[in-house]
Design an enzyme around this catalytic site. Structure first.
Site, PDB file in Angstrom:
ATOM      1  N   TYR A   8      16.439  30.309   7.588  1.00  0.00           N
ATOM      2  CA  TYR A   8      15.182  30.976   8.051  1.00  0.00           C
ATOM      3  C   TYR A   8      15.119  30.891   9.590  1.00  0.00           C
ATOM      4  O   TYR A   8      15.783  29.933  10.197  1.00  0.00           O
ATOM      5  CB  TYR A   8      13.738  30.336   7.835  1.00  0.00           C
ATOM      6  CG  TYR A   8      13.579  30.378   6.230  1.00  0.00           C
ATOM      7  CD1 TYR A   8      13.342  31.612   5.913  1.00  0.00           C
ATOM      8  CD2 TYR A   8      13.224  29.322   5.734  1.00  0.00           C
ATOM      9  CE1 TYR A   8      12.753  31.903   4.537  1.00  0.00           C
ATOM     10  CE2 TYR A   8      12.918  29.485   4.215  1.00  0.00           C
ATOM     11  CZ  TYR A   8      12.684  30.783   3.479  1.00  0.00           C
ATOM     12  OH  TYR A   8      12.444  31.003   2.136  1.00  0.00           O
ATOM     13  N   MET A  62      11.994  24.675   2.014  1.00  0.00           N
ATOM     14  CA  MET A  62      11.249  24.012   1.019  1.00  0.00           C
ATOM     15  C   MET A  62      12.053  23.028   0.191  1.00  0.00           C
ATOM     16  O   MET A  62      11.921  21.892  -0.239  1.00  0.00           O
ATOM     17  CB  MET A  62      10.319  24.672   0.130  1.00  0.00           C
ATOM     18  CG  MET A  62       9.612  24.002  -0.753  1.00  0.00           C
ATOM     19  SD  MET A  62       8.057  25.097  -1.590  1.00  0.00           S
ATOM     20  CE  MET A  62       7.268  25.583  -0.351  1.00  0.00           C
ATOM     21  N   ARG A 117     -10.219   0.475  15.103  1.00  0.00           N
ATOM     22  CA  ARG A 117     -10.399   1.199  13.749  1.00  0.00           C
ATOM     23  C   ARG A 117     -11.350   0.655  12.984  1.00  0.00           C
ATOM     24  O   ARG A 117     -12.379   0.258  13.643  1.00  0.00           O
ATOM     25  CB  ARG A 117      -8.865   1.173  13.007  1.00  0.00           C
ATOM     26  CG  ARG A 117      -7.805   2.013  13.796  1.00  0.00           C
ATOM     27  CD  ARG A 117      -6.453   2.150  12.897  1.00  0.00           C
ATOM     28  NE  ARG A 117      -6.225   0.776  12.228  1.00  0.00           N
ATOM     29  CZ  ARG A 117      -4.935   0.730  11.602  1.00  0.00           C
ATOM     30  NH1 ARG A 117      -4.085   1.595  11.301  1.00  0.00           N
ATOM     31  NH2 ARG A 117      -4.661  -0.623  10.992  1.00  0.00           N
ATOM     32  N   LYS A 163       0.783  -1.180  -0.029  1.00  0.00           N
ATOM     33  CA  LYS A 163      -0.167   0.214  -0.048  1.00  0.00           C
ATOM     34  C   LYS A 163       0.958   1.327   0.028  1.00  0.00           C
ATOM     35  O   LYS A 163       2.209   1.227   0.234  1.00  0.00           O
ATOM     36  CB  LYS A 163      -1.049  -0.013   1.209  1.00  0.00           C
ATOM     37  CG  LYS A 163      -0.091  -0.188   2.602  1.00  0.00           C
ATOM     38  CD  LYS A 163      -0.933  -0.002   3.599  1.00  0.00           C
ATOM     39  CE  LYS A 163      -0.164  -0.090   5.092  1.00  0.00           C
ATOM     40  NZ  LYS A 163      -1.383  -0.179   6.186  1.00  0.00           N
TER      41      LYS A 163
END
Length: 373
Positions: A264, A316, A140, A45
């Site tokens: 940053y 990023m 779940r 998956k």
């Protein structure tokens, strides 16, 4: 090594890379199969945990794997086109939307409520192939104890099902001493006793490593195929081979003086430093949590045999690393820096980021070029 382009991939010269060792995947499959007496399937998956579902499925099929698990019907359709004879279970079907797709591509849904069972039966003129997924403690998706009673009391309904598998899922298989494991095992044994002639499955990778009591007829390894031992932190070792190497090029080398800053948030240098700028950032799957601005702690990457920390916040498209303590003749622009892999363990990266290997593998974005050894 072959290059298989991925959606939205940028040119290889500037792109981060995920090197996937298919031989290691196969070796991990063989290791896990060797631990069990029953069948070992493959969980592929989420694009095989980010590794590339088509390539992984093909490699496992060639090794003899005949049963696969995906999360979504759309994932099953993709694998069916590649492996026409495989048994493909869909773990999270939504019958109102997926029913025709499941039927058309001969996918087996893992059903988890009476409504879904009724819907699946009504869609078939003959026996409806199905896996029944029972709740034993993870809370779940799963048929409840009351659902089980309802089902067992309706022989007509049961007679319309071709039950391929009864299954459940461990909540704490990655914790060897968790009390939840024996509790769920006991609950599942009681459910399995109601279906004595149907194959049963409980164990994911962690469940396989818990021991033979958890194995039943079929095991469902996922993360183990891709190189992470869920008991790594308890045992301080792995029984599996590294599969994925996530790396990116060193684009620029800069000399900074004490009190200069980088990135940053302006992380200040405590001394004169050499730093490297790497073309890889959170858009590629490098978590921002790999650097802790407040404490100046950074995940350690690998460069040409040296280990060195990230220095400065992840942005990023770029990260910066500390080159100060590496000999200047040991690296150059264009060298590949390993974010995680055999020399910079994904387990260590996960600890730094406060997450798991599962998340780090699946976060590697489509912008990263997959290459297969």
């Amino acid at each position: 090594m072959t290059h298989l382009p991925t959606r939205n991939a940028v040119p290889q010269s500037t792109s981060p890379e995920l090197i996937v060792d298919l031989n290691a995947v196969v070796d991990n499959y063989k290791t896990l199969q060797g631990m069990v007496s029953g069948e070992c399937s493959g969980v592929i998956k989420a694009n095989a945990y980010g590794m590339g579902s088509n390539q992984i499925a093909q490699a496992l099929s060639e090794e003899g794997c005949e049963t696969f698990f995906v999360a979504l019907a759309s994932e099953g359709v993709e694998i069916r086109a590649l492996l026409p004879n495989a048994t493909i279970f869909v773990l999270s079907p939504f019958l109102a939307l997926d029913c025709e797709l499941l039927k058309e591509h001969k996918l087996v849904p893992c059903l988890y409520d009476i409504e879904g069972i009724n819907h699946w039966i009504s869609a078939h003129s003959g026996l409806a192939p199905v896996a029944l997924h029972f709740e034993t403690g993870i809370n779940r998706l799963g048929l409840s104890a009351q659902n089980l009673e309802t089902l067992l009391s309706d022989k007509t309904k049961l007679g319309q099902l071709d039950i391929k598998l009864v299954m459940s899922h461990l909540s704490s298989g990655d914790e060897q001493q968790s009390r939840h494991n024996p509790e769920q095992l006991k609950a599942f044994k009681m459910i399995r006793a109601e279906f004595p002639n149907v194959p049963a499955s409980l164990a994911n990778t962690g469940g396989i490593l818990l021991g033979s009591e958890y194995h039943f007829d079929l095991v469902r390894p996922g993360i183990g195929l891709y190189g992470h031992d869920p008991h790594y932190y308890e045992n301080n070792c792995s029984r599996l081979k590294t599969v994925a190497t996530f790396r990116a090029p060193l684009a620029q080398i800069k000399h900074l003086k004490s009190n200069d800053s980088v990135g940053y948030g302006a992380t200040e240098m405590s001394k004169d430093s050499e730093i490297g700028v790497i073309l890889c950032g959170y858009a590629d799957g490098v978590m921002r949590a790999f650097f802790r601005h407040e404490t100046r702690e950074g995940h350690k990457v690998a460069l040409n045999g040296f280990s060195t920390p990230m220095l400065g916040r992840v942005s990023m498209d770029m990260i910066t690393i500390d080159l100060t303590d590496i000999p200047s003749d040991a690296y150059k622009k264009g060298d590949m820096v390993e974010i995680f892999g055999p020399n910079s363990l994904v387990e260590d990266a996960a600890v730094m980021a406060g997450t798991s290997a599962y998340e780090l593998f699946t976060r590697v974005s489509d912008r990263t070029v997959r290459k297969y050894v």
